[in-house]
Design an enzyme around this catalytic site. Sequence first.
Site, mmCIF file in Angstrom:
data_model
loop_
_atom_site.group_PDB
_atom_site.id
_atom_site.type_symbol
_atom_site.label_atom_id
_atom_site.label_comp_id
_atom_site.label_asym_id
_atom_site.label_seq_id
_atom_site.Cartn_x
_atom_site.Cartn_y
_atom_site.Cartn_z
ATOM 1 N N ASP A 153 0.427 2.371 -3.164
ATOM 2 C CA ASP A 153 -0.008 1.351 -4.130
ATOM 3 C C ASP A 153 1.116 0.331 -4.333
ATOM 4 O OD1 ASP A 153 1.525 3.422 -5.235
ATOM 5 O OD2 ASP A 153 0.684 3.192 -7.242
ATOM 6 N N TYR A 212 1.741 11.139 15.061
ATOM 7 C CA TYR A 212 2.530 9.914 15.139
ATOM 8 C C TYR A 212 3.764 10.075 16.020
ATOM 9 C CZ TYR A 212 -0.173 9.232 10.852
ATOM 10 O OH TYR A 212 -1.165 9.151 9.930
ATOM 11 N N GLU A 220 9.119 0.785 -11.735
ATOM 12 C CA GLU A 220 8.410 -0.422 -11.273
ATOM 13 C C GLU A 220 9.323 -1.635 -11.111
ATOM 14 O OE1 GLU A 220 5.395 -0.271 -14.290
ATOM 15 O OE2 GLU A 220 3.838 0.293 -12.845
#
Length: 396
Positions: free
Chosen positions: A107, A300, A374
């Site tokens: 996100d 991967y 944040e």
Amino acid sequence: MLLEKIKILAAEGQEENIEIRRHLHANPELSYQEFETCKFVQAQLTKIGIPFTVMATTGVLGIIEGKNPTKRVIALRADMDALPITEENDVEYKSKNEGVMHACGHDVHTTILLGAAKILWGLRNEFEGTIKLLFQPGEEKNPGGASYMIRDGALQNPTPQGIIGLHVHPGLLYGKLSFRKGRVMASADELFISIKSTGGHAATPHETVDTVLVAAQLITSLQTIISRNRNPQNPSVLSICSIHGGNTTNVMPTEVKLMGTFRAMDEQWRFKAHELMMQQAKGLAIATGAEIDFMVDVGYPTVDNEPKITEAAWQLANQYMGTENVEETELRMGAEDFGYYSQVIPGCFFRLGVRNASKDAVHNVHTPLFKVDEAAIAHGVGMMAWLGVSLFNDAP
Ligand SMILES: [Zn+2]
Ligand SMILES: [Zn+2]
């Protein structure tokens, strides 16, 4: 000067970017099911004015043309998927999708690329070249959304000279970045093993094959392969993480299933190890009489940071964040489908510090208490925009 401008724009955009991040965090979607996230990204790009195309079903490719668009082409990448984890953080933007959580910070990655896109779009008359914005699905699950983005042409028309990706890192203090040249992350393959026999009474093992004992032998012998056939200087790890079979005390099960992951830092050893493990399973089947299916789901590739672009990005990071805030990162056995891009064009994958003990942002990714500071969003946004306008600027 562009650097100062970008710093100011990143700071100005922080409030809106936190809102975007919290919206994404509250509405996580599993790999290849990022339908709402994909729509949200499209809506944000439309709002800014950036042209885009949808690819890889739930992926988005945005294009920003600066002056002289063919002079240089840079790709910036973000991943958008979440994990099947139930969030335990008590925050107002807690996941609304029961059992699904943005526990790997994708996100944050998506928010950062949107924030950088907005800055780059605003500055498009002040830099030369083209910036491709890759919002990809399915980083957390084989075969990796990156492989679908490449299949659908994200790295063509035009082909970027390099690609940049970042990942939040709870081991690194917010305000810091870390880089490493060369190999930075491991390859990852998933193992699915089934051991079968007729099953039988616990008191008469001689009349059947004890699948539980064969499973135990197999696990031990696989670990022996990884520790004894590999050059100790070459990092590699096998973890059998699931074992299922039987449901009572006195019945030998007809089947025992094992699952695990195998990681390597060397592609040659990686495929040799697959062979050795399968051989071991075959030999054990012959020796014990059990039937053993050994399936390797090849995942991967390793992530390789091409030295030139990494050196350039590192220097630019020093300029943007200050040398004291940029360090060398350690080799990790984690895997990332960014490796697919870095096999096609030069790539640089760096880490963004998000750790802050005072905000309880100390828990590892892939855990129910994972959290970020944040404040790091502004650093990521600014860095992506700065790299976007600066990398390969002296290219012909
Ligand atoms: Zn992850
Ligand atoms: Zn991740």
